[in-house]
Scaffold this active site. Structure first.
Site, short mmCIF file in Angstrom:
data_model
loop_
_atom_site.label_atom_id
_atom_site.label_comp_id
_atom_site.label_asym_id
_atom_site.label_seq_id
_atom_site.Cartn_x
_atom_site.Cartn_y
_atom_site.Cartn_z
N HIS A 1 38.28 25.86 46.48
CA HIS A 1 38.02 25.03 45.30
C HIS A 1 37.80 25.95 44.10
CE1 HIS A 1 37.45 21.59 47.95
NE2 HIS A 1 36.53 22.24 48.62
N GLU B 1 36.88 27.94 52.42
CA GLU B 1 36.13 27.33 51.31
C GLU B 1 35.43 28.41 50.49
OE1 GLU B 1 33.59 23.97 52.26
OE2 GLU B 1 33.88 23.19 50.24
#
Lengths: 334, 334
Positions: free
Chosen positions: B8, B279
């Protein structure tokens, strides 16, 4: 000796749910209707429990009302109070009929608008008057609706922790029903709250403020041991005490049903913090076609775990429970 | 080749959150204010990413907006639409600046009162016009408030599944913010929804109705592999397809941070259904004092897993991703 610390009266006679059913009708003016169940009906309802306990060498089960049935979200504080009393009285009766096979654990009259102070008289009644050895605590009183229940790290809960330490009774964190359609009640919802509770408590100062408080997370701690390093990382980032230390402030049961996962739990939290518990009969009722054993027959998995010493095994099966539930000794005295 | 399917843009310049901040002010009349970020600011913001990617031999990251920032519960459908467009446009820009290091994954303009049909134009714009290779799907649109989001098993979601299969893009189920104070946003809330989503989908007919649909559960499937037999038992009781088969209809990533847990994931769901994902940078930022590695440095754990064959390792690191994200091949074409 084998003590199963996690059993619910899921086979109670239908008169109990009938009482609940009438609470729907009585919603605006809750009242305590009489409930009649005979000793024979109780004996009959427990036949499968005794059979499984004998087959699996389980001497004693810590027995509490059906967890999904607690439903603290339903109705108001009086609705919850009457339902809780009826359930706890039934558990008391079952356990005094069979005091060598069952020891009583109560539910609390939690209710969304009722603070912990209001639950204390029922806890005191159960423990001091009726000999209960522990209590179940719902961390999600409103079943996912607003008002949300404060985090277990919050001082909101302190009056309960205070009385629990005073009475020397441990509590099992156990969710009940939920309104959220995206969760499976006993499949994913319970586990979500086991997990959430563990994380909140591990990053809290609850055990600094109540060093003798004993809280148990069922179902092997939800998924926490599997996500162990996620939380080690968060504790480093948040400057909390190391997660691997924090988690050992809690206790866990073995209602986990998988030798690999039991090994992971024991590796991550240590055998001193784990107690034998199967939640029989609950979610994992039924026979595993791969093993021929009942899914919830956890004992043989621990018997066959080669990494456990005999004294660790004894601790998990009985000694830890006798230490965590000090009133159990009194209950078992002749 | 190493493709990290789960990144992200958590280091985006503050102008992005400033846009969000003004949405609070504009709550009654949402509008799309201009947002100015220079190429230099983007380059600067990604410096730590490139450093870590180089150090960890990560060739490509599938890059999407910050998950906790999606906040679909906030404001109305227009608020969500403008915020989503701004985020997706920024991701498109980052990825076309560095097309060999990042491939774009979008968020959707979900909103509590807006049905999936309303999200489809933005999905089509991202995939068909901008080359996005996947999307993130929030299973908890209202952040735990009412109206609750229907279960992923519900036909509510079918218009989205339809367009995703038409466009041949997979989706990652990823929660965003929550209003419930009993959960830690990225500690326990994300995991609860990973878990809930897996359980709902496994007991659904979604993959009977959409056999080519590809859904990914991040964080190693929440806690599901650890509770595997709980769900095997439930599937037997519910007469659903065996859980061990059902779970292989889904894909999982390795943002799990623990060699034992990665092994458990791979044992339970198989290496064909697992994709490398870290992540980075997210929850597990920081150095593990026990290993000296970054907590989110998962690659060496897979490199050192003795149970993995070389071809399984290659599948996890790249081949599975290229199969699950078919548009990735087009994105990577010169």
């Amino acid at each position: 000796m084998r003590i199963d610390i996690h059993g619910h009266y899921t086979t109670a006679p239908p008169q109990l749910d009938a009482f609940r059913g009438r609470q729907v009708t009585d919603i605006n003016k809750p009242r305590k209707r009489p409930m009649k169940i005979s000793d024979d009906e109780i004996a009959e309802s427990l036949r499968p429990n005794f059979a499984a306990m004998d087959e699996r060498n389980i001497d004693l089960v810590l027995f509490s009302p059906r967890a999904s049935g607690m439903g603290h979200d339903f109705g108001d504080a009086r609705t919850s109070k009457y339902w809780t009393e009826v359930n706890n009285d039934l558990i008391a009766r079952v356990c005094s009929m069979y005091p060598r096979r069952f020891a009583p654990v109560c539910q609390l009259p939690q209710s969304p608008l009722s603070p912990p102070e209001d639950w204390l008289p029922e806890l005191a009644r159960c423990v001091s008057d009726l000999g209960f050895v522990g209590c179940n605590i719902n961390p999600d009183i409103s079943g996912g609706l607003q008002p949300f229940t404060p985090s277990l790290a919050d001082r909101y809960w302190y009056p309960l922790w205070e009385m629990m330490t005073e009475l020397d009774v441990p509590g099992m964190i156990h969710a009940s029903s939920t309104h959220n359609p995206a969760f499976h009640l006993n499949g994913s919802h319970y586990i979500a709250w086991d997990y959430g509770a563990t994380i909140e408590l591990c990053a809290s100062s609850v055990f600094d403020d109540f060093p003798t408080l004993k809280l148990i997370v069922p179902h092997g701690g939800g998924g926490v041991p599997y996500q162990f390093n996620r939380h080690r990382a968060l504790h480093v980032a948040q400057k909390d005490r190391p997660f691997e230390e924090a988690i050992r402030l809690l206790f866990f049961d073995t209602s986990l049903y998988d030798p690999d996962s039991l090994r992971m739990l024991l590796t991550k939290v240590g055998s001193r913090n784990v107690m034998f518990g199967t939640e029989m009969f609950g979610t994992a009722k039924g026979i595993d076609p791969q093993t021929g054993h009942g899914f919830d027959d956890v004992g043989w998995m621990l018997d066959q775990d080669p990494a456990l010493t005999e004294s660790e095994r004894e601790a998990i099966f009985a000694a830890n429970a006798l230490a965590v539930f000090p009133r159990l000794k009194t209950w078992l005295e002749p």
